[in-house]
Write an enzyme that holds these catalytic residues in place. Sequence first.
Site, PDB file in Angstrom:
ATOM      1  N   LYS A 278      46.846  48.284  52.421  1.00  0.00           N
ATOM      2  CA  LYS A 278      46.626  49.597  53.026  1.00  0.00           C
ATOM      3  C   LYS A 278      47.841  49.990  53.865  1.00  0.00           C
ATOM      4  O   LYS A 278      48.567  49.122  54.344  1.00  0.00           O
ATOM      5  CB  LYS A 278      45.399  49.533  53.952  1.00  0.00           C
ATOM      6  CG  LYS A 278      44.070  49.477  53.232  1.00  0.00           C
ATOM      7  CD  LYS A 278      42.921  49.535  54.207  1.00  0.00           C
ATOM      8  CE  LYS A 278      41.583  49.466  53.499  1.00  0.00           C
ATOM      9  NZ  LYS A 278      41.304  50.634  52.647  1.00  0.00           N
ATOM     10  N   ARG A 352      32.848  46.648  46.407  1.00  0.00           N
ATOM     11  CA  ARG A 352      31.991  46.587  45.232  1.00  0.00           C
ATOM     12  C   ARG A 352      32.053  45.218  44.563  1.00  0.00           C
ATOM     13  O   ARG A 352      31.089  44.791  43.919  1.00  0.00           O
ATOM     14  CB  ARG A 352      32.373  47.720  44.261  1.00  0.00           C
ATOM     15  CG  ARG A 352      33.801  47.655  43.792  1.00  0.00           C
ATOM     16  CD  ARG A 352      34.308  48.977  43.245  1.00  0.00           C
ATOM     17  NE  ARG A 352      34.709  49.911  44.300  1.00  0.00           N
ATOM     18  CZ  ARG A 352      35.191  51.130  44.080  1.00  0.00           C
ATOM     19  NH1 ARG A 352      35.325  51.574  42.836  1.00  0.00           N
ATOM     20  NH2 ARG A 352      35.554  51.888  45.084  1.00  0.00           N
TER      21      ARG A 352
HETATM   22  N1  BES Z   1      36.700  49.717  53.269  1.00  0.00           N
HETATM   23  C1  BES Z   1      37.349  50.630  52.407  1.00  0.00           C
HETATM   24  C2  BES Z   1      36.766  52.037  52.490  1.00  0.00           C
HETATM   25  C3  BES Z   1      37.111  52.851  53.707  1.00  0.00           C
HETATM   26  C4  BES Z   1      38.346  53.438  53.848  1.00  0.00           C
HETATM   27  C5  BES Z   1      36.150  53.070  54.670  1.00  0.00           C
HETATM   28  C6  BES Z   1      38.626  54.215  54.956  1.00  0.00           C
HETATM   29  C7  BES Z   1      36.430  53.879  55.759  1.00  0.00           C
HETATM   30  C8  BES Z   1      37.672  54.431  55.912  1.00  0.00           C
HETATM   31  C9  BES Z   1      37.225  50.171  50.975  1.00  0.00           C
HETATM   32  O1  BES Z   1      37.260  48.807  50.785  1.00  0.00           O
HETATM   33  C10 BES Z   1      38.401  50.736  50.256  1.00  0.00           C
HETATM   34  O2  BES Z   1      39.487  50.363  50.560  1.00  0.00           O
HETATM   35  N2  BES Z   1      38.151  51.629  49.306  1.00  0.00           N
HETATM   36  C11 BES Z   1      39.188  52.259  48.592  1.00  0.00           C
HETATM   37  C12 BES Z   1      38.744  52.401  47.173  1.00  0.00           C
HETATM   38  C13 BES Z   1      39.826  52.879  46.249  1.00  0.00           C
HETATM   39  C14 BES Z   1      40.879  51.820  46.113  1.00  0.00           C
HETATM   40  C15 BES Z   1      39.215  53.197  44.916  1.00  0.00           C
HETATM   41  C16 BES Z   1      39.465  53.615  49.228  1.00  0.00           C
HETATM   42  O3  BES Z   1      38.508  54.274  49.651  1.00  0.00           O
HETATM   43  O4  BES Z   1      40.620  53.971  49.349  1.00  0.00           O
HETATM   44 MN    MN Z   2      39.243  48.104  50.592  1.00  0.00          MN
END
Ligand code: BES
Ligand code: MN
Length: 496
Positions: A278, A352
């Site tokens: 991230k 997931r």
């Molecule tokens: N924990 C995150 C989702 C998230 C992001 C929650 C920002 C709250 C704030 C999750 O594990 C994630 O990283 N999801 C990705 C999915 C994507 C790679 C398809 C996302 O939301 O960017």
């Molecule tokens: Mn994630």
Amino acid sequence: MDYSIETAPLETLECDCIIVGVYQDLQLSPAAAYLNGQTNGLIAAILGRGDISGKNGETVLLTTIPDSTIQRILLVGLGENQAMSNKLFIKALAAAVGGCKKPPIKSVVCCLAECAVDGADATWKTRQIIEVFSDAVYQYTHTKSDKTTESQLAAIRISAMADNAEAAQKGLAQGLAIAEGVGFAKNLADLPGNLCTPSYLADQAIRLGEQFAKLSTTVLEEADMHALGMGSLLSVSRGSRQPAKLIVMDYQGGEKNSKPIVLIGKGLTFDAGGISLKPGLGMDEMKYDMCGGAAVLGTLLAAARLNLPLNIVGMVPSSENMPDGDANKPGDIVTSMAGKTIEILNTDAEGRLILCDTLTYAERYHPDVVIDLATLTGACLVALGRIPSGLLGNDDELCNGLIAASETANDSVWRLPLWEEYQELLKSNFADMANIGGKDAGTITAACFLSRFAESFRWAHLDIAGTAWRTGPAKGATGRPVPLLSQYLLDRASQL
Ligand code: BES
Ligand code: MN
Ligand code: ZN
């Protein structure tokens, strides 16, 4: 904080502050009218001067009351003098606690349960007073040197009419249980990732289980998960120094053979994204990626405290998601416990991956329904912002039950479609499915992924990415959706 129901008349009560409502157009609530009489028309005079117009959410704190033993009076604007909505009542309560949490006030008598709220009884109003007050005075101190809290509030007495006392007592019990569950979830969620690890979460769940005869906790270790074939879950924790845990909490309050309600909460104690790292800005907030798990524990605490006549199983798959030489790589293919293969196109879509094996594991409990809650997608924030949680599921009755509970609990949800057409976005050339669906409809494709592991039971998914914590200057966990789930369980118990 000590909460109690007070049925004695106002004039006999000693406290640091009495909270009463005033309406627009110079109108007084019954309690305000009574105090006005006791204070030679002081409240009417203040309204007459225009110091408070009575608009909902306004407050004026009277800090000296001439010729009276009353210490302070907090006037709270309620809006028009008619039955108000749930939301306006809660807004007034939030203003009330805002008005008395900074001054050196320790004990209050709150007279706001007397106001008329659409479709709400004394039970609901009492409970909301407790929920709103305890939410507002919550303050994280665990890792602060100075543990003194801003608010000195220690005792809240909720004024009730004698003929409402029983309903108010019921609301007191519900409010205390739900507020305790919310507080438990917030405390866990606000802890940093270096303290709140999967092992720590598991220890907390074990301790929680020890507090109630009907609640027991077991923790599956990585070796157990390996034996079960949880290749998807384990692929996430492989990139972390912290071993994964699968926490299972069994609450047996119902008939021996009544099918359990299964709650599954994502317990990612820190989500760096893995190799699909991230960006740095705001990454600290990914300590909140275990809020679903914390809410499952908090809800079980509330259910056990209320001694609900239901069987409930809470499951919290817990892991970190870190970049590492042994971490998942984009393109890696793993085999889930269900036997389905998954191409990991983005290692940041890890929630997931741990949830799917937990859903499969839930099958052996022959659940009545399964509800999972997860900070699953940033896309949910784009779609819905931070007001409702996203709701998706394969069963209308279950989803409608959750929607109804969310309205009662003031913990909103909004349902998104889970149409078949979206499923094709998860197509992989090399495995049974990909773990991401591209840039469109991210919340829906995440739920589509989960739905493939939830075919054998009635299932709903709550995406709490926008609702589990607040960002910005008031950064902190909300404890949502503990109120919603507690209400759903209360509703289920009342339908028995
Ligand atoms: N924990 C995150 C989702 C998230 C992001 C929650 C920002 C709250 C704030 C999750 O594990 C994630 O990283 N999801 C990705 C999915 C994507 C790679 C398809 C996302 O939301 O960017
Ligand atoms: Mn994630
Ligand atoms: Zn995550």
